[in-house]
Write an enzyme that holds these catalytic residues in place. Sequence first.
Site, PDB file in Angstrom:
ATOM      1  N   HIS A  16     -32.319  28.851   8.517  1.00 22.93           N
ATOM      2  CA  HIS A  16     -33.174  28.065   9.409  1.00 22.93           C
ATOM      3  C   HIS A  16     -34.387  28.929   9.779  1.00 22.93           C
ATOM      4  CE1 HIS A  16     -33.047  24.456  12.334  1.00 22.93           C
ATOM      5  NE2 HIS A  16     -34.249  24.992  12.458  1.00 22.93           N
ATOM      6  N   GLU A  74     -35.172  22.010   6.446  1.00 23.80           N
ATOM      7  CA  GLU A  74     -36.574  21.573   6.349  1.00 23.80           C
ATOM      8  C   GLU A  74     -37.432  22.425   5.422  1.00 23.80           C
ATOM      9  OE1 GLU A  74     -38.103  21.148  10.328  1.00 23.80           O
ATOM     10  OE2 GLU A  74     -36.854  19.399  10.741  1.00 23.80           O
ATOM     11  N   ARG A 104     -23.897  22.196  15.548  1.00 24.76           N
ATOM     12  CA  ARG A 104     -24.671  22.678  14.412  1.00 24.76           C
ATOM     13  C   ARG A 104     -25.484  23.893  14.859  1.00 24.76           C
ATOM     14  NH1 ARG A 104     -30.379  20.886  12.009  1.00 24.76           N
ATOM     15  NH2 ARG A 104     -30.189  22.050  10.069  1.00 24.76           N
ATOM     16  N   GLU A 155     -30.757  16.110  12.930  1.00 26.85           N
ATOM     17  CA  GLU A 155     -31.583  16.387  14.111  1.00 26.85           C
ATOM     18  C   GLU A 155     -32.281  15.095  14.536  1.00 26.85           C
ATOM     19  OE1 GLU A 155     -34.566  19.501  13.764  1.00 26.85           O
ATOM     20  OE2 GLU A 155     -33.122  20.879  12.854  1.00 26.85           O
ATOM     21  N   TYR A 188     -37.831  12.672  13.742  1.00 28.21           N
ATOM     22  CA  TYR A 188     -38.416  12.673  15.085  1.00 28.21           C
ATOM     23  C   TYR A 188     -39.456  11.593  15.295  1.00 28.21           C
ATOM     24  CZ  TYR A 188     -36.265  17.241  15.758  1.00 28.21           C
ATOM     25  OH  TYR A 188     -35.357  18.256  15.882  1.00 28.21           O
ATOM     26  N   ASN A 240     -33.323  15.119   9.274  1.00 24.54           N
ATOM     27  CA  ASN A 240     -33.908  15.327  10.595  1.00 24.54           C
ATOM     28  C   ASN A 240     -34.994  14.278  10.767  1.00 24.54           C
ATOM     29  OD1 ASN A 240     -32.327  17.606  10.585  1.00 24.54           O
ATOM     30  ND2 ASN A 240     -34.030  19.062  10.474  1.00 24.54           N
TER      31      ASN A 240
END
Length: 530
Positions: free
Chosen positions: A140, A185, A95, A395, A325, A323
Amino acid sequence: MVLFLWLFAASVLCVCQCQELDFPPGFQFGVGSSSYQVEGGWNVSDKAESIWDRYILENPDGIRNRSTGKMACNSYRLWQRDIDMVAEMGLDFYRFSISWPRILPTGFSNRISEDGKNYYNNLINGLLEKGIQPVVTIYHWDLPQRLQNLGGWTNPLIADWFVDYARVLFTLYGDRVKTWHTINEPWIICDFGYVFLPPAISDYAVGRLLCNKHVLLAHAKAWRLYDTEFRPKYNGQIAIVNQLTWIEPAGQGDEDIAELAFQDTIGRYTYPIFSKEGGWPQRIQKIIAKKSKEEGYDFSRLPDFTQEEVELIRGTYDFFGMNHYTSRIVRKRRNDETIHTYILQGSRELEIVFETRPEWKNTSSVWFKEFPQGFRRILQWVKRSFGDIKIYVTENGYASDSSSLEDYNRISYLRSYLEQMLLAIKEDGINVLGYTVWTLMDNFEWIDGYHSKFGLYYVNFECPNRTRTPRLSAKYYASVAKSHSLNIPDQDKYIVDKSCCIFSIYTFIPRLFGNGLTTALNEAIILMHL
Ligand SMILES: *[C@@H]1O[C@H](CO)[C@@H](O)[C@H](O)[C@H]1NC(C)=O
Ligand SMILES: *[C@@H]1O[C@H](CO)[C@@H](O)[C@H](O)[C@H]1NC(C)=O
Ligand SMILES: *[C@@H]1O[C@H](CO)[C@@H](O)[C@H](O)[C@H]1NC(C)=O
Ligand SMILES: *[C@@H]1O[C@H](CO)[C@@H](O)[C@H](O)[C@H]1NC(C)=O
């Protein structure tokens, strides 16, 4: 008695339940990066300036250690090495993102850069030659500065400029690129871009929410363009990518604001696309309308959608790009408490504060604490909110301030997060089809400069040729991808890996005793094992 039963069950299960650790057939593994973070070559040929190039020139102190992305990993020159690294790990896809000002130096589609066009052609062809699928993010964060000068994401015309740009990419590369991500995002782009991240325009009240509406329109129009003109020829898939942080109540009585926090952080960027009825999350819409009125505005700061716009945006997805985290707990703001604007500190709009639990492990990024269970819970939230849709984890990865090649902490993070994802797939029936580690190699981590390293490969930034070296985590991940399982050969584990046992207990005990009774027990067992 319970403990005895558990010990007995565990010893049997640890031996015989390892096949539970296999990923479903067809599940894909990949790794990600983004143009500004790796490419460098900021002023080569006819490439134009992006908002990150400009920010770094004008606010050198805004970036940790006054670092820049001018050279970054020099992937502009070293892309062949990047392809080799993905191939060394035996991954299914890479990606990466395309730099808008590299391919369209005017920002508009009137002129395509030969150099930019060739760069991405070479990258895409080189990946395909090694059997690696290119997964391309259209945007991005590196907006052409010229478009920023014309209002950037607060100008409604940007939706059409974005579609023109997307059309150029679909036309140039659509025959070979079968998975597209429109925008990465949007929450960070708007909610932080109109506070402190480039373009760093301080307009939380209005600019942020105009941006919110226009990124959704830009995404939706690009999706519809692909759907009507390019899908019939190329048969690919396309979706937006959102960052989802798991948020849970800080204490009893905070349940309602936890759901509200989801609606404000994730909901403003997902409900209009993924909910059955479309449009803004209604409670947020009401709250902002009411506040706007109290503040003397003649309009709601959260701009309305026309019915036509609701329909334009609704259903514009082929999958859910996630994504993930980290996690937060949420509580109401105390009197006179300031809500900081740094990432994941809270919502000034809703007057709520995000915190973390002291037992969650630290990483090198202040916003980033480790809580693997949050991964499974946020996957469950997506299914609860939007039904049984296809999900790609676009992600997930670990930040460290260490350059060490022996990154046991990263391996431990990846293993425990992968395990939670596997539980979501196998126990909760969540349709996750692929997983992407962030990131291929250490790179320019935005305003954190080169301090936080997320790379499976170490990059020597002291060395002009930006030598890349695999960390142990690269070997670990390669082994997971090859085995198609978390049950990998012992020599590839690198850490004490009890995932077989933990997984068995997680899945087996609830079957025996029911979910309610075993939550506490599970936590205790996990503690004993770790
Ligand atoms: C590009 O930027 C570098 C610094 O990163 C500078 O040394 C070089 O002269 C610039 N090249 C051009 C063509 O402006
Ligand atoms: C800060 O940047 C300089 C190069 O500009 C580098 O030599 C130094 O190691 C960096 N310091 C830290 C703490 O990263
Ligand atoms: C994380 O860092 C903070 C601040 O340095 C410290 O107080 C805390 O104990 C650390 N947490 C863990 C779990 O190590
Ligand atoms: C990288 O640079 C070093 C020293 O500058 C040199 O010795 C080495 O051969 C270079 N490696 C490559 C792959 O060019």
